[in-house]
Design a protein around this motif. Structure first.
Motif, PDB file in Angstrom:
ATOM      1  N   ILE A 153       6.565   2.049   6.230  1.00 14.23           N
ATOM      2  CA  ILE A 153       6.395   0.671   6.713  1.00 14.23           C
ATOM      3  C   ILE A 153       7.755  -0.010   6.863  1.00 14.23           C
ATOM      4  N   CYS A 154       8.070  -0.389   8.096  1.00 11.81           N
ATOM      5  CA  CYS A 154       9.350  -1.058   8.412  1.00 11.81           C
ATOM      6  C   CYS A 154       9.099  -2.330   9.196  1.00 11.81           C
ATOM      7  N   VAL A 155       8.000  -3.010   8.906  1.00 11.63           N
ATOM      8  CA  VAL A 155       7.672  -4.258   9.606  1.00 11.63           C
ATOM      9  C   VAL A 155       8.104  -5.441   8.731  1.00 11.63           C
ATOM     10  N   PRO A 156       8.189  -6.661   9.307  1.00 17.70           N
ATOM     11  CA  PRO A 156       8.488  -7.829   8.471  1.00 17.70           C
ATOM     12  C   PRO A 156       7.424  -8.008   7.388  1.00 17.70           C
ATOM     13  N   LYS A 157       7.809  -8.670   6.287  1.00 17.08           N
ATOM     14  CA  LYS A 157       6.918  -8.683   5.125  1.00 17.08           C
ATOM     15  C   LYS A 157       5.578  -9.387   5.378  1.00 17.08           C
ATOM     16  N   GLU A 158       5.514 -10.294   6.347  1.00 15.29           N
ATOM     17  CA  GLU A 158       4.250 -10.972   6.647  1.00 15.29           C
ATOM     18  C   GLU A 158       3.182  -9.986   7.106  1.00 15.29           C
ATOM     19  N   PHE A 159       3.608  -8.859   7.673  1.00 16.71           N
ATOM     20  CA  PHE A 159       2.643  -7.922   8.258  1.00 16.71           C
ATOM     21  C   PHE A 159       2.447  -6.666   7.414  1.00 16.71           C
ATOM     22  N   SER A 160       3.224  -6.532   6.326  1.00 15.37           N
ATOM     23  CA  SER A 160       3.239  -5.251   5.619  1.00 15.37           C
ATOM     24  C   SER A 160       1.896  -4.927   4.959  1.00 15.37           C
ATOM     25  N   GLN A 161       1.238  -5.931   4.371  1.00 15.19           N
ATOM     26  CA  GLN A 161      -0.038  -5.647   3.702  1.00 15.19           C
ATOM     27  C   GLN A 161      -1.103  -5.216   4.710  1.00 15.19           C
ATOM     28  N   LYS A 162      -1.104  -5.863   5.875  1.00 20.26           N
ATOM     29  CA  LYS A 162      -2.098  -5.519   6.910  1.00 20.26           C
ATOM     30  C   LYS A 162      -1.873  -4.077   7.392  1.00 20.26           C
ATOM     31  N   ASN A 171      -7.135   7.092   5.717  1.00 20.56           N
ATOM     32  CA  ASN A 171      -6.906   8.280   4.880  1.00 20.56           C
ATOM     33  C   ASN A 171      -5.443   8.698   4.697  1.00 20.56           C
ATOM     34  N   ILE A 172      -4.526   7.738   4.750  1.00 24.28           N
ATOM     35  CA  ILE A 172      -3.137   8.064   4.429  1.00 24.28           C
ATOM     36  C   ILE A 172      -3.083   8.493   2.965  1.00 24.28           C
ATOM     37  N   LYS A 173      -2.136   9.377   2.619  1.00 20.34           N
ATOM     38  CA  LYS A 173      -2.013   9.784   1.216  1.00 20.34           C
ATOM     39  C   LYS A 173      -0.937   8.980   0.486  1.00 20.34           C
ATOM     40  N   ALA A 174       0.113   8.599   1.232  1.00 22.69           N
ATOM     41  CA  ALA A 174       1.248   7.936   0.583  1.00 22.69           C
ATOM     42  C   ALA A 174       1.902   6.941   1.520  1.00 22.69           C
ATOM     43  N   ILE A 175       2.464   5.890   0.939  1.00 14.36           N
ATOM     44  CA  ILE A 175       3.150   4.850   1.721  1.00 14.36           C
ATOM     45  C   ILE A 175       4.549   4.635   1.167  1.00 14.36           C
ATOM     46  N   TRP A 176       5.529   4.689   2.076  1.00 15.46           N
ATOM     47  CA  TRP A 176       6.925   4.408   1.731  1.00 15.46           C
ATOM     48  C   TRP A 176       7.229   3.050   2.371  1.00 15.46           C
ATOM     49  N   ASN A 177       7.283   2.009   1.554  1.00 13.32           N
ATOM     50  CA  ASN A 177       7.330   0.640   2.067  1.00 13.32           C
ATOM     51  C   ASN A 177       8.729   0.024   1.977  1.00 13.32           C
ATOM     52  N   PHE A 178       9.297  -0.291   3.138  1.00 13.99           N
ATOM     53  CA  PHE A 178      10.610  -0.935   3.200  1.00 13.99           C
ATOM     54  C   PHE A 178      10.528  -2.436   3.390  1.00 13.99           C
ATOM     55  N   ALA A 179       9.332  -2.970   3.606  1.00 10.34           N
ATOM     56  CA  ALA A 179       9.215  -4.425   3.738  1.00 10.34           C
ATOM     57  C   ALA A 179       9.573  -5.052   2.392  1.00 10.34           C
ATOM     58  N   PRO A 180      10.303  -6.183   2.396  1.00  7.95           N
ATOM     59  CA  PRO A 180      10.794  -6.738   1.134  1.00  7.95           C
ATOM     60  C   PRO A 180       9.721  -7.490   0.343  1.00  7.95           C
ATOM     61  N   ALA A 181       8.528  -6.920   0.257  1.00 10.78           N
ATOM     62  CA  ALA A 181       7.460  -7.449  -0.599  1.00 10.78           C
ATOM     63  C   ALA A 181       6.571  -6.263  -0.922  1.00 10.78           C
ATOM     64  N   ASP A 182       6.193  -6.126  -2.184  1.00 12.05           N
ATOM     65  CA  ASP A 182       5.326  -5.019  -2.566  1.00 12.05           C
ATOM     66  C   ASP A 182       4.001  -5.101  -1.808  1.00 12.05           C
ATOM     67  N   VAL A 183       3.460  -3.950  -1.436  1.00 10.64           N
ATOM     68  CA  VAL A 183       2.096  -3.949  -0.896  1.00 10.64           C
ATOM     69  C   VAL A 183       1.174  -3.350  -1.948  1.00 10.64           C
ATOM     70  N   ASN A 184      -0.055  -3.795  -1.933  1.00  6.42           N
ATOM     71  CA  ASN A 184      -1.052  -3.314  -2.897  1.00  6.42           C
ATOM     72  C   ASN A 184      -1.959  -2.301  -2.224  1.00  6.42           C
ATOM     73  N   VAL A 185      -2.169  -1.192  -2.911  1.00  8.50           N
ATOM     74  CA  VAL A 185      -3.034  -0.143  -2.372  1.00  8.50           C
ATOM     75  C   VAL A 185      -3.919   0.373  -3.511  1.00  8.50           C
ATOM     76  N   PRO A 186      -5.036   1.050  -3.187  1.00  5.46           N
ATOM     77  CA  PRO A 186      -5.881   1.622  -4.245  1.00  5.46           C
ATOM     78  C   PRO A 186      -5.083   2.632  -5.074  1.00  5.46           C
ATOM     79  N   GLU A 187      -5.560   2.881  -6.287  1.00  2.00           N
ATOM     80  CA  GLU A 187      -4.811   3.745  -7.215  1.00  2.00           C
ATOM     81  C   GLU A 187      -4.656   5.175  -6.707  1.00  2.00           C
ATOM     82  N   SER A 188      -5.548   5.592  -5.824  1.00  2.00           N
ATOM     83  CA  SER A 188      -5.488   6.970  -5.335  1.00  2.00           C
ATOM     84  C   SER A 188      -4.360   7.195  -4.323  1.00  2.00           C
ATOM     85  N   ILE A 189      -3.766   6.108  -3.816  1.00  2.00           N
ATOM     86  CA  ILE A 189      -2.692   6.210  -2.827  1.00  2.00           C
ATOM     87  C   ILE A 189      -1.347   6.142  -3.547  1.00  2.00           C
TER      88      ILE A 189
END
Lengths: 214, 214
Positions: A153-162, A171-189
């Motif tokens: 994820i390399c989008v501005p932080k307003e859009f990162s959670q969406k 069905n993504i397995k993993a997220i590498w998030n560069f937006a400067p705000a943590d995103v929340n995902v289920p525990e299985s991700i």
């Protein structure tokens, strides 16, 4: 911090990529055997910490002989999952997304960049290093149909959670998030939030440490 | 790893920016008081670890009342040196250098980007967000004459050590290095080598952890 089962402490896990990198540099310099003491000196760790870390994975040294650098790097690479390949997409084709596309070593280590996505009509349809930029509206379907495992994820932080939600729904397995705000995902991700400002603030801390009254 | 005097462990130092960031998010959500237990839950730490960490700097809580979020964030910001301003230059005006220039929060936290430098004649003379791109040949003189404190290295790894040497010769205080190879500097210079691959390899480790026989 979201993990199904904690087997090895995250402090140890986070040192593994450092071992991998430093051992790679030793190989480039033709140093093929090293003691835990010497390796510790290069990495800023004690010999006993290195032995403890590696013992979490069964240990790899032979008492009195040190480590075989090539074998150890390969073993650590396997532990890190670098003996596999991963289908990846980058969401956000701005400067940061393009910088990651150009990152040397990305392909070499098994990360197969399949596509990029953006909202900007001027970017959609272009290619960067043979990677096509798609309309972000196609993200979900593409991820599902192409067995994409890692979403970057390399989008501005307003859009990162969406964006993260769309990846998770497909069905993504993993997220590498560069937006400067943590995103929340289920525990299985699996999620890694990269907060580059943390490194910058560590820098300013160290610049000012001598003037703190500790 | 190069430090003049180790006062607080680097593990604690590296958590400080996380406190700063999470407290900032609490403020944005109008949460103005928090217990060490609640803060720990958000950050994935234990309450006692949080109390221990903050006690390194004198502690800030009041038994039974929790922390005043605004005050604590401000105090941690001061400890991190974020109450000051820093003159910075970016060396390497490619995608990564431009991404950092555009990084939101950079200016707000007191980092004053004075100039960028590149070797590419097509980039030299252009401006990005009002920041002029200079010929890299002018780097040393510019750093010395403009009291630049932080040099941000965004060049390919073949050139990163040479850039670091130029910065050091011209009295830089700190280097934030994004080239994917550590640079070596004298002990008096603060250095943060940002190795983004480490975060990626942690991700793949976590993706594969369940299949490791630990």
């Amino acid at each position: 911090m979201q993990r199904n089962s904690i087997k090895v402490s995250m402090a140890v896990v986070r040192r593994l990529p450092k071992y991998y990198r430093y051992l790679g540099e030793l190989i480039q310099n033709d140093i093929l055997r090293i003691s835990s003491k010497e390796l510790g000196k290069i990495m800023g760790l004690t010999a006993s910490q290195i032995r403890q870390d590696l013992n979490c994975f069964g240990g790899f040294g032979q008492q009195g002989y040190g480590y075989n650098v090539v074998e150890l790097q390969k073993e650590i690479g396997n532990i890190l999952g670098l003996n596999k390949t991963y289908n990846c997409v980058i969401v956000g084709a701005g400067n940061l997304g393009q910088a990651i596309t150009n990152y040397e070593g990305f392909r070499r280590e098994g990360f197969i960049l399949k596509a990029m996505f953006d909202v900007n009509p001027r970017l959609i349809g272009n290619t960067i290093r043979d990677i096509k930029i798609h309309d972000i509206m196609e993200l979900g379907e593409y991820v599902k149909e192409n067995q994409i495992e890692i979403g970057i994820i390399c989008v501005p932080k307003e859009f990162s959670q969406k964006v993260a939600d769309t990846l998770v729904e497909n069905n993504i397995k993993a997220i590498w998030n560069f937006a400067p705000a943590d995103v929340n995902v289920p525990e299985s991700i699996v999620i890694e939030n990269v907060a580059i400002s943390e490194s910058l603030y560590t820098l300013t801390y160290l610049m000012n440490e001598d003037s703190l009254n500790l």
